[in-house]
Design a protein around this motif. Structure first.
Motif, PDB file in Angstrom:
ATOM      1  N   GLU A 129      -2.433   5.770   1.738  1.00  0.00           N
ATOM      2  CA  GLU A 129      -3.156   6.460   0.658  1.00  0.00           C
ATOM      3  C   GLU A 129      -4.560   5.898   0.506  1.00  0.00           C
ATOM      4  O   GLU A 129      -5.521   6.634   0.264  1.00  0.00           O
ATOM      5  CB  GLU A 129      -2.381   6.314  -0.644  1.00  0.00           C
ATOM      6  CG  GLU A 129      -2.920   7.147  -1.782  1.00  0.00           C
ATOM      7  CD  GLU A 129      -2.020   7.103  -2.993  1.00  0.00           C
ATOM      8  OE1 GLU A 129      -2.458   6.590  -4.052  1.00  0.00           O
ATOM      9  OE2 GLU A 129      -0.859   7.567  -2.882  1.00  0.00           O
ATOM     10  N   ASN A 130      -4.695   4.592   0.664  1.00  0.00           N
ATOM     11  CA  ASN A 130      -5.997   3.915   0.646  1.00  0.00           C
ATOM     12  C   ASN A 130      -6.000   2.864   1.744  1.00  0.00           C
ATOM     13  O   ASN A 130      -4.954   2.329   2.121  1.00  0.00           O
ATOM     14  CB  ASN A 130      -6.253   3.239  -0.706  1.00  0.00           C
ATOM     15  CG  ASN A 130      -6.300   4.223  -1.856  1.00  0.00           C
ATOM     16  OD1 ASN A 130      -7.219   5.042  -1.951  1.00  0.00           O
ATOM     17  ND2 ASN A 130      -5.300   4.155  -2.731  1.00  0.00           N
ATOM     18  N   ALA A 131      -7.174   2.570   2.265  1.00  0.00           N
ATOM     19  CA  ALA A 131      -7.286   1.501   3.252  1.00  0.00           C
ATOM     20  C   ALA A 131      -6.953   0.163   2.602  1.00  0.00           C
ATOM     21  O   ALA A 131      -7.077  -0.013   1.382  1.00  0.00           O
ATOM     22  CB  ALA A 131      -8.692   1.472   3.839  1.00  0.00           C
ATOM     23  N   LEU A 132      -6.509  -0.790   3.412  1.00  0.00           N
ATOM     24  CA  LEU A 132      -6.232  -2.127   2.906  1.00  0.00           C
ATOM     25  C   LEU A 132      -7.528  -2.796   2.463  1.00  0.00           C
ATOM     26  O   LEU A 132      -8.630  -2.375   2.848  1.00  0.00           O
ATOM     27  CB  LEU A 132      -5.538  -2.966   3.981  1.00  0.00           C
ATOM     28  CG  LEU A 132      -4.226  -2.409   4.550  1.00  0.00           C
ATOM     29  CD1 LEU A 132      -3.646  -3.384   5.572  1.00  0.00           C
ATOM     30  CD2 LEU A 132      -3.215  -2.125   3.452  1.00  0.00           C
ATOM     31  N   SER A 133      -7.417  -3.834   1.662  1.00  0.00           N
ATOM     32  CA  SER A 133      -8.603  -4.506   1.124  1.00  0.00           C
ATOM     33  C   SER A 133      -9.501  -5.000   2.256  1.00  0.00           C
ATOM     34  O   SER A 133      -9.040  -5.644   3.199  1.00  0.00           O
ATOM     35  CB  SER A 133      -8.180  -5.677   0.233  1.00  0.00           C
ATOM     36  OG  SER A 133      -7.369  -6.590   0.950  1.00  0.00           O
ATOM     37  N   GLY A 134     -10.784  -4.648   2.167  1.00  0.00           N
ATOM     38  CA  GLY A 134     -11.752  -5.043   3.183  1.00  0.00           C
ATOM     39  C   GLY A 134     -11.727  -4.205   4.439  1.00  0.00           C
ATOM     40  O   GLY A 134     -12.415  -4.535   5.416  1.00  0.00           O
TER      41      GLY A 134
ATOM     42  N   VAL B  13       0.859  -1.183   0.000  1.00  0.00           N
ATOM     43  CA  VAL B  13       0.000   0.000   0.000  1.00  0.00           C
ATOM     44  C   VAL B  13       0.895   1.233   0.000  1.00  0.00           C
ATOM     45  O   VAL B  13       1.947   1.244   0.643  1.00  0.00           O
ATOM     46  CB  VAL B  13      -0.952   0.002   1.216  1.00  0.00           C
ATOM     47  CG1 VAL B  13      -0.174   0.080   2.527  1.00  0.00           C
ATOM     48  CG2 VAL B  13      -1.965   1.130   1.129  1.00  0.00           C
ATOM     49  N   ASP B  14       0.512   2.250  -0.749  1.00  0.00           N
ATOM     50  CA  ASP B  14       1.249   3.511  -0.731  1.00  0.00           C
ATOM     51  C   ASP B  14       0.887   4.292   0.526  1.00  0.00           C
ATOM     52  O   ASP B  14      -0.255   4.256   1.000  1.00  0.00           O
ATOM     53  CB  ASP B  14       0.929   4.342  -1.975  1.00  0.00           C
ATOM     54  CG  ASP B  14       1.425   3.684  -3.254  1.00  0.00           C
ATOM     55  OD1 ASP B  14       2.301   2.805  -3.162  1.00  0.00           O
ATOM     56  OD2 ASP B  14       0.935   4.049  -4.335  1.00  0.00           O
ATOM     57  N   ALA B  15       1.858   5.017   1.081  1.00  0.00           N
ATOM     58  CA  ALA B  15       1.632   5.704   2.352  1.00  0.00           C
ATOM     59  C   ALA B  15       2.570   6.890   2.474  1.00  0.00           C
ATOM     60  O   ALA B  15       3.533   7.038   1.707  1.00  0.00           O
ATOM     61  CB  ALA B  15       1.842   4.736   3.521  1.00  0.00           C
ATOM     62  N   THR B  16       2.304   7.732   3.450  1.00  0.00           N
ATOM     63  CA  THR B  16       3.178   8.859   3.781  1.00  0.00           C
ATOM     64  C   THR B  16       3.393   8.905   5.294  1.00  0.00           C
ATOM     65  O   THR B  16       2.511   8.537   6.079  1.00  0.00           O
ATOM     66  CB  THR B  16       2.589  10.209   3.332  1.00  0.00           C
ATOM     67  OG1 THR B  16       1.293  10.385   3.918  1.00  0.00           O
ATOM     68  CG2 THR B  16       2.472  10.277   1.830  1.00  0.00           C
ATOM     69  N   ILE B  17       4.587   9.328   5.679  1.00  0.00           N
ATOM     70  CA  ILE B  17       4.909   9.605   7.082  1.00  0.00           C
ATOM     71  C   ILE B  17       5.624  10.952   7.119  1.00  0.00           C
ATOM     72  O   ILE B  17       6.502  11.221   6.300  1.00  0.00           O
ATOM     73  CB  ILE B  17       5.807   8.525   7.706  1.00  0.00           C
ATOM     74  CG1 ILE B  17       5.149   7.146   7.634  1.00  0.00           C
ATOM     75  CG2 ILE B  17       6.129   8.863   9.166  1.00  0.00           C
ATOM     76  CD1 ILE B  17       6.021   6.021   8.169  1.00  0.00           C
ATOM     77  N   TYR B  18       5.237  11.798   8.057  1.00  0.00           N
ATOM     78  CA  TYR B  18       5.901  13.091   8.209  1.00  0.00           C
ATOM     79  C   TYR B  18       6.003  13.417   9.693  1.00  0.00           C
ATOM     80  O   TYR B  18       5.270  12.856  10.527  1.00  0.00           O
ATOM     81  CB  TYR B  18       5.144  14.192   7.456  1.00  0.00           C
ATOM     82  CG  TYR B  18       3.682  14.303   7.823  1.00  0.00           C
ATOM     83  CD1 TYR B  18       3.257  15.133   8.869  1.00  0.00           C
ATOM     84  CD2 TYR B  18       2.716  13.576   7.119  1.00  0.00           C
ATOM     85  CE1 TYR B  18       1.919  15.228   9.209  1.00  0.00           C
ATOM     86  CE2 TYR B  18       1.378  13.666   7.451  1.00  0.00           C
ATOM     87  CZ  TYR B  18       0.978  14.493   8.498  1.00  0.00           C
ATOM     88  OH  TYR B  18      -0.345  14.571   8.828  1.00  0.00           O
ATOM     89  N   GLY B  19       6.920  14.324  10.029  1.00  0.00           N
ATOM     90  CA  GLY B  19       7.073  14.663  11.432  1.00  0.00           C
ATOM     91  C   GLY B  19       8.255  15.586  11.662  1.00  0.00           C
ATOM     92  O   GLY B  19       8.861  16.115  10.730  1.00  0.00           O
ATOM     93  N   PHE B  20       8.578  15.771  12.943  1.00  0.00           N
ATOM     94  CA  PHE B  20       9.692  16.640  13.322  1.00  0.00           C
ATOM     95  C   PHE B  20      10.296  16.143  14.622  1.00  0.00           C
ATOM     96  O   PHE B  20       9.675  15.365  15.362  1.00  0.00           O
ATOM     97  CB  PHE B  20       9.227  18.091  13.491  1.00  0.00           C
ATOM     98  CG  PHE B  20       8.410  18.327  14.732  1.00  0.00           C
ATOM     99  CD1 PHE B  20       9.011  18.673  15.940  1.00  0.00           C
ATOM    100  CD2 PHE B  20       7.023  18.188  14.713  1.00  0.00           C
ATOM    101  CE1 PHE B  20       8.268  18.879  17.098  1.00  0.00           C
ATOM    102  CE2 PHE B  20       6.268  18.392  15.860  1.00  0.00           C
ATOM    103  CZ  PHE B  20       6.890  18.745  17.049  1.00  0.00           C
ATOM    104  N   ASP B  21      11.513  16.574  14.913  1.00  0.00           N
ATOM    105  CA  ASP B  21      12.083  16.373  16.236  1.00  0.00           C
ATOM    106  C   ASP B  21      12.936  17.579  16.599  1.00  0.00           C
ATOM    107  O   ASP B  21      13.453  18.288  15.734  1.00  0.00           O
ATOM    108  CB  ASP B  21      12.869  15.068  16.348  1.00  0.00           C
ATOM    109  CG  ASP B  21      13.974  14.943  15.331  1.00  0.00           C
ATOM    110  OD1 ASP B  21      15.052  15.524  15.574  1.00  0.00           O
ATOM    111  OD2 ASP B  21      13.769  14.272  14.306  1.00  0.00           O
ATOM    112  N   LEU B  22      13.038  17.814  17.879  1.00  0.00           N
ATOM    113  CA  LEU B  22      13.738  18.967  18.437  1.00  0.00           C
ATOM    114  C   LEU B  22      14.575  18.485  19.601  1.00  0.00           C
ATOM    115  O   LEU B  22      14.098  17.718  20.446  1.00  0.00           O
ATOM    116  CB  LEU B  22      12.722  20.012  18.906  1.00  0.00           C
ATOM    117  CG  LEU B  22      13.245  21.352  19.413  1.00  0.00           C
ATOM    118  CD1 LEU B  22      13.816  22.168  18.263  1.00  0.00           C
ATOM    119  CD2 LEU B  22      12.113  22.141  20.082  1.00  0.00           C
ATOM    120  N   SER B  23      15.842  18.898  19.647  1.00  0.00           N
ATOM    121  CA  SER B  23      16.715  18.471  20.736  1.00  0.00           C
ATOM    122  C   SER B  23      17.699  19.573  21.062  1.00  0.00           C
ATOM    123  O   SER B  23      17.932  20.481  20.254  1.00  0.00           O
ATOM    124  CB  SER B  23      17.467  17.183  20.360  1.00  0.00           C
ATOM    125  OG  SER B  23      18.279  17.401  19.221  1.00  0.00           O
ATOM    126  N   GLY B  24      18.281  19.498  22.250  1.00  0.00           N
ATOM    127  CA  GLY B  24      19.261  20.503  22.617  1.00  0.00           C
ATOM    128  C   GLY B  24      19.711  20.391  24.049  1.00  0.00           C
ATOM    129  O   GLY B  24      19.356  19.459  24.784  1.00  0.00           O
TER     130      GLY B  24
END
Length: 671
Positions: free
Chosen positions: A547-552, A514-525
């Motif tokens: 992008e689409n739900a799995l079959s069923g 299945v096609d998908a996306t992941i996004y995010g951020f991180d901060l450190s110091g």
């Protein structure tokens, strides 16, 4: 402590409280690399490297399965989606249910430092889809030195360890290290041990522990490591190492089986030659082999009274890598060849004619690759460019070639990553990359034993026509140094083509692309308030969608995407001999989850840990501490059905709670 020490370690989310430990880090890290140092610190409850990383890095989440040998999630990815090496050797577990993840095959007190590289910016390793974790173990010293450790903790935890290191000649250095440890079942904040958590969850009586085994220890573990470094000439070195891990009777209460034992052996040979000529600044040849033997069984469960069953699996990974680097003007070029072959084999053993039925039938994953890197330095701008071509073939010995055909995968991957040094205190960085990973033998060919009837049935859960997963990712960030503080901010967007997901609706062929996306951020110091008082922090957030739900199905949430997480610590050095630390590990509630595939909403949590270390002269060091001071009851791991987990009384998958209040002490003697 000096402010400059902390400011120089801006890549590290968590700083150690002892100056000598900080100064021992000797790695030229890039701006996109996080270095985790205090893995071998005495605040770690066991040999569990996964739990150690969870406490040290905001980017790492934990997959809790037991009192030891727990898995990790890095920026929303786990399993083969992240690449894990131990001194450059690729290690795989043999268990299809992730009871023995790669990070479980090295002991925490053997770890020198760990590099965490997020994103598709590694062309030297096979299958570095979304990041890599490079574990570097301790090296032999030139001068003779040794260390003895004795650790005690709650729930009967006992540990003894030793290490010896030094030069036996002017050119040869050796290291020997060993340990043994054991622990009873830990209790959660409500005072429930493993068996009692199962009862509270209302799992089937057949999957619970037999009365004779309800109070057995959670695990025992022994390790041994040996290294020999030989300086052949002034510019040539040979490095040999061997690591053995022996774990026995490891309990996994949220699964239907426990590990009778888990044995691994890792062999490393590395040859390094420097300054051989104009076109060879450094030549490196590395050979390695890792082997894992993992039988799991229902021996200790009530179900064994009807039929005791063992699922015995082995895996062997062999690899060779040759690379050469040289300088041309403002370019540092590295070219290399990479080869590896992984064998994975498993069978069900029990009573009846079905005994010996293969779950994974002697599957080989063979990879050939060529890679090329170029580091280009242009005044304030540094560009890193990498290319890798992979040719991979996966073959099963199952005679049914229609059901389990061979699979071939070819992929050209690469990246470009730039760092701009705006001034002495500010760096900007950005990169774009393409990476890939092939399906493993479980995802392609796995045959599951189903005990719903007798004789048992053996449906093929694997999906033999899976595509390889391809990651297109963009990262950017900034790093800023101030007089008494540092800060680093990073963001990423990842587009995953043909992500390999588990579909719990399908009894057969349960994996699908299945096609998908992941996004995010991180901060450190870090922030240094005074010479004695300093703070360090890290926070991370990811979001993932199919992008689409799995079959069923209808849920488009990506699985195993942890919510916002915060690591915050305050450190106080009373004097040169006494260091104190208080840390908070906190997380938001898990409100975005893949409900169609077993995940569920989890409450947020905040846990306080305290630690103090006192040195007595040059030889003795005493550490005492308390983890989870307020005895909170909470869970950090969700219940994605990609793992075979028990069903609770309400129909949800069983959650395994984290340990409650834990007291520990460690005495170290150095000589």
């Amino acid at each position: 402590m000096k402010k400059g020490i902390y400011l120089s370690l801006v890549c590290s989310v968590c700083l150690n409280a002892a100056e000598v430990e900080l100064e021992s880090i000797n790695v030229a890290t890039k701006v996109d690399t996080e270095v985790v140092k205090d893995v071998s610190g005495e605040d770690i409850k066991s040999a569990d490297l996964g739990e150690a990383l969870f406490k040290q890095s905001a980017s790492v989440s934990l997959v809790r399965r037991s009192g030891v040998a727990n898995d990790i999630i890095l920026r929303g990815q786990k399993k083969d989606n992240i690449n894990i090496t131990i001194d450059g050797a690729k290690v795989y577990g043999a268990c299809p249910n992730r009871m023995d993840p790669p990070v479980s095959h090295v002991l925490t007190n053997n770890v020198d430092y760990i590099e965490i590289n997020e994103g598709p910016f590694n062309v030297e390793e096979f299958g570095s889809l979304s990041g890599d974790v490079k574990i570097h173990t301790v090296k032999p010293e030139e001068e003779f030195a040794g260390e003895l450790n004795v650790g005690l903790g709650s729930w009967g935890y006992q540990k003894g360890a030793f290490s010896l290191s030094g030069g036996i000649t002017d050119n040869v250095r050796v290291l020997l290290s060993g340990s043994t440890e054991k622990s009873e079942q830990y209790e959660d904040g409500d005072g429930n041990d493993f068996a009692e958590q199962m009862e509270e969850a209302g799992v089937s009586n057949m999957t619970r522990y037999q009365p004779a085994y309800k109070d057995m220890d959670a695990y025992t573990k022994k390790t041994f490591m040996a290294k020999l470094f030989w300086d052949i000439t002034d510019n040539q070195e040979l490095r040999l190492s061997y690591t053995a891990n022996r774990s026995d009777d490891v309990l996994y209460p949220s699964s239907g089986m426990d590990a009778l034992y888990d044995d691994s052996d890792i062999y490393n040979i590395e040859y390094i030659a420097k300054d051989l000529g104009t076109y060879s600044k450094e030549l490196n040849l590395k050979l390695f082999q890792s082997e894992v033997d993992h039988p799991m069984s229902n021996k200790y469960r009530n179900s064994a009274n009807n039929m005791e069953t063992t699922h015995a699996l082995t895996t062997k990974m062999q690899g060779a890598k040759l690379k050469n680097s040289f300088d041309v003007d403002n370019h540092t070029i590295t070219a290399g060849l990479d080869y590896s072959i992984r064998n994975w084999d498993g069978a069900y053993i029990g009573m009846g004619s079905w005994s010996g039925t293969k779950s994974i039938d002697d599957v080989d994953t063979k990879n050939y690759a060529f890679f090329l890197k170029d580091e280009i330095k242009m005044d304030k701008l540094t560009l890193d460019i990498g290319l890798r071509y992979d040719d991979t073939k996966i073959t099963s010995q199952n005679p049914n070639t229609t059901q389990q055909p061979d699979n071939d995968y070819n992929e050209l991957n690469g990246y470009i990553f730039g760092t701009y040094q705006a001034n002495e205190s500010t760096q900007y960085f950005a990169g774009f990359g393409k990476s890939s990973r092939v399906p493993d033998a479980r995802e392609l060919y796995f045959i599951q034993m189903m005990m719903m009837s007798m004789p048992p049935s053996f449906p093929m859960v694997g999906t033999s026509d899976l595509e390889n997963t391809v990651n297109y990712e963009f990262d950017l960030g900034v790093e800023k140094k101030y007089e008494n503080a540092t800060i680093k901010a990073k963001a990423f967007y990842s587009k995953l083509d043909d992500f390999i997901a588990y579909n719990a609706n399908n009894m057969m062929h349960s994996f699908e692309n299945v096609d998908a996306t992941i996004y995010g951020f991180d901060l450190s110091g870090t922030y240094v308030a005074t010479d004695a008082l300093y703070f360090d922090y890290g926070m991370s957030y990811q979001r993932g969608e199919k992008e689409n739900a799995l079959s069923g199905q209808s849920d488009t949430d990506m699985p195993e995407i942890p919510p916002f997480k915060l690591n915050l610590a305050v450190n106080y050095d009373y004097d040169d001999s006494l260091a104190l630390r208080a840390e908070i590990v906190a997380s938001d509630e898990w409100s975005d989850f893949d409900s169609d595939n077993g995940e569920q909403e989890l409450d947020g949590y905040a846990v306080l840990n305290l630690k103090g270390t006192k040195q007595f002269g040059k030889n003795f060091e005493l550490t005492v501490g308390i983890d989870n001071v307020f005895d909170e009851t909470y869970a950090v791991s969700n219940t994605y059905k990609d793992l075979t987990l028990l069903t609770a009384g309400g129909g949800d998958v069983m959650l395994l709670n984290e340990p409650g209040r834990y007291f520990y002490t460690n005495i170290k003697y150095k000589f």
